[in-house]
Motif scaffolding. Structure first.
Motif, PDB file in Angstrom:
ATOM      1  N   VAL A   1       0.822  -1.223   0.000  1.00 46.88           N
ATOM      2  CA  VAL A   1       0.000   0.000   0.000  1.00 46.88           C
ATOM      3  C   VAL A   1       0.856   1.272   0.000  1.00 46.88           C
ATOM      4  O   VAL A   1       0.683   2.130  -0.872  1.00 46.88           O
ATOM      5  CB  VAL A   1      -1.058  -0.019   1.136  1.00 46.88           C
ATOM      6  CG1 VAL A   1      -1.761   1.328   1.238  1.00 46.88           C
ATOM      7  CG2 VAL A   1      -2.072  -1.144   0.890  1.00 46.88           C
ATOM      8  N   PRO A   2       1.829   1.421   0.937  1.00 47.28           N
ATOM      9  CA  PRO A   2       2.665   2.628   0.861  1.00 47.28           C
ATOM     10  C   PRO A   2       3.468   2.723  -0.433  1.00 47.28           C
ATOM     11  O   PRO A   2       3.643   3.815  -0.992  1.00 47.28           O
ATOM     12  CB  PRO A   2       3.611   2.509   2.063  1.00 47.28           C
ATOM     13  CG  PRO A   2       3.190   1.336   2.850  1.00 47.28           C
ATOM     14  CD  PRO A   2       2.109   0.607   2.138  1.00 47.28           C
ATOM     15  N   LEU A   3       3.912   1.575  -0.938  1.00 48.35           N
ATOM     16  CA  LEU A   3       4.664   1.583  -2.203  1.00 48.35           C
ATOM     17  C   LEU A   3       3.774   2.073  -3.346  1.00 48.35           C
ATOM     18  O   LEU A   3       4.173   2.906  -4.171  1.00 48.35           O
ATOM     19  CB  LEU A   3       5.159   0.151  -2.482  1.00 48.35           C
ATOM     20  CG  LEU A   3       5.966  -0.076  -3.748  1.00 48.35           C
ATOM     21  CD1 LEU A   3       7.266   0.725  -3.703  1.00 48.35           C
ATOM     22  CD2 LEU A   3       6.290  -1.569  -3.918  1.00 48.35           C
ATOM     23  N   ALA A   4       2.531   1.570  -3.379  1.00 47.10           N
ATOM     24  CA  ALA A   4       1.589   1.974  -4.428  1.00 47.10           C
ATOM     25  C   ALA A   4       1.249   3.454  -4.304  1.00 47.10           C
ATOM     26  O   ALA A   4       1.175   4.175  -5.309  1.00 47.10           O
ATOM     27  CB  ALA A   4       0.319   1.127  -4.344  1.00 47.10           C
ATOM     28  N   ARG A   5       1.054   3.922  -3.085  1.00 43.23           N
ATOM     29  CA  ARG A   5       0.734   5.357  -2.886  1.00 43.23           C
ATOM     30  C   ARG A   5       1.862   6.224  -3.422  1.00 43.23           C
ATOM     31  O   ARG A   5       1.629   7.223  -4.098  1.00 43.23           O
ATOM     32  CB  ARG A   5       0.573   5.654  -1.402  1.00 43.23           C
ATOM     33  CG  ARG A   5      -0.775   5.271  -0.868  1.00 43.23           C
ATOM     34  CD  ARG A   5      -0.928   5.869   0.536  1.00 43.23           C
ATOM     35  NE  ARG A   5      -2.007   5.214   1.223  1.00 43.23           N
ATOM     36  CZ  ARG A   5      -1.982   4.869   2.511  1.00 43.23           C
ATOM     37  NH1 ARG A   5      -0.924   5.115   3.242  1.00 43.23           N
ATOM     38  NH2 ARG A   5      -3.025   4.285   3.048  1.00 43.23           N
ATOM     39  N   ALA A   6       3.109   5.851  -3.093  1.00 46.51           N
ATOM     40  CA  ALA A   6       4.260   6.649  -3.539  1.00 46.51           C
ATOM     41  C   ALA A   6       4.327   6.660  -5.067  1.00 46.51           C
ATOM     42  O   ALA A   6       4.533   7.704  -5.689  1.00 46.51           O
ATOM     43  CB  ALA A   6       5.546   6.082  -2.947  1.00 46.51           C
TER      44      ALA A   6
END
Ligand code: GLA
Length: 338
Positions: free
Chosen positions: A127-132
């Motif tokens: 999730v954080p990777l996708a957001r970035a």
């Protein structure tokens, strides 16, 4: 360059159902595919330098990144966008090699962003990777995209599609039964999202949500009571598409092939008539493919305005000989270091 060697791989994706819903917190059901982008190189130094095996030019980005939108060639903006969003300070020199066709609606840019992010040391947490990477995409291209592509390409699981609720960014895997085949057919109609009405469609759906509330949950009566005809159609698309996504996940669980096909075909009609993101070329290709024996249903996939369509077929169906590039894709794993 003598720093540590890294190798990161990220897949493209195809949307089985659920398009033009992610940016208003709707449901989507994409799957990561067996076409991917690999970034390989040595860490170290104060710049990122990546040579592409397929695309022209070399991405040369000095760290820290000043303004990713001014970097050349165009594809290097995604590299700069990622380096900027994750605040990279240690460089990378290497290569990019990809089997995801650019501009074909299979998220070649998300695959590139994720592979670059992992190679530059971003954590693998989806999730954080996708957001970035979503944020990098918007910075690089100016397109206000949703989270679907990056989250699917980050979180993909072999043999499965993902049911994603874009309001909560939560997801679950859904098995793709072995008796279904997924085909991607390239319409040959190129498109650049930054030059398409994508941003306008997002604004319209957001305006409808501003009047009605969270569109996946509003009643059909509330949608039909909207006075503005255009906003009514946009709201109707999101609401009905989210219902179709839910039903599609259930039909996958039951292995109800006929229902899957009906839902896919209904999704295309909604994208054509209510979301208005299809083109005559895509509509014609969907019609032609749906008339072939063994085809359960077909629809445009991704943003539309050109690009590819996806067809669901019974196992053993052959979609060659249609005069367009047709490729069978398999549900695959998400982005990873290898
Ligand atoms: C593009 C965007 C996604 C999504 C689709 C349409 O692929 O990047 O966020 O909005 O279009 O469903």
């Amino acid at each position: 360059m003598s720093g540590a060697e890294v190798r990161a791989v990220a897949p493209g994706r195809v949307v089985l159902i659920g398009d033009h819903t992610d940016y208003v917190g709707g449901l989507v059901l994409p799957m990561a595919i067996d076409l991917s982008t690999e970034v390989r190189g040595h860490r170290g130094g104060d710049h990122v330098e990546l040579r592409s095996a397929q695309l022209d030019g070399t991405a040369h980005v000095d760290l820290p990144v000043a303004d990713p939108s001014t970097v050349h060639p165009d594809w290097a903006r995604y590299v700069a966008g990622v380096a900027s969003v994750i605040g990279a300070t240690t460089g990378l020199v290497g290569t990019v090699d990809s089997t995801v066709p650019p501009g074909g609606g299979l998220s070649s840019s998300a695959a590139l962003e994720l592979a670059v992010a992992l190679a530059l040391g971003a954590a693998v947490d989806p999730v954080p990777l996708a957001r970035a990477c979503r944020s990098a995409e918007e910075t690089a291209s100016g397109v206000p995209c949703g989270i679907m592509d990056q989250l699917c390409c980050a979180a993909g699981v072999e043999g499965h599609a993902l049911l994603i609720d874009c309001a909560t960014e939560s997801y679950r895997t859904v098995t793709v039964p072995e008796d279904i085949e997924v085909w991607v057919l390239d319409s040959g109609q190129p498109r650049r999202l930054s030059e398409s009405p994508y941003a306008a469609r997002r604004r319209e759906a957001e305006a409808a949500a501003g009047l009605l509330g969270h569109l996946p949950d509003v009643s059909p009566g509330a949608v039909e009571s909207l006075e503005d005809e255009r906003l009514r159609r946009r709201a109707r698309h999101v609401r009905t598409e989210c219902d179709r996504v839910r039903e599609f996940a259930d039909a996958l669980d039951r292995g109800d092939l006929d229902r899957l096909g009906e839902l896919v075909s209904a999704s295309h009609r909604s994208l054509r008539d209510d979301a208005e993101v299809s083109t005559p070329v895509l509509d014609e290709l969907v019609r032609t493919v749906e008339s072939r024996p063994g085809v359960l249903g077909a629809r445009l996939t991704g943003a539309g305005f050109g690009g590819s369509i996806v067809a669901l077929t019974r196992a053993g169906t052959d979609l060659d000989g249609l005069g367009v590039s047709a490729r069978r894709v398999r549900p695959s794993a998400g982005a990873r270091l290898v």
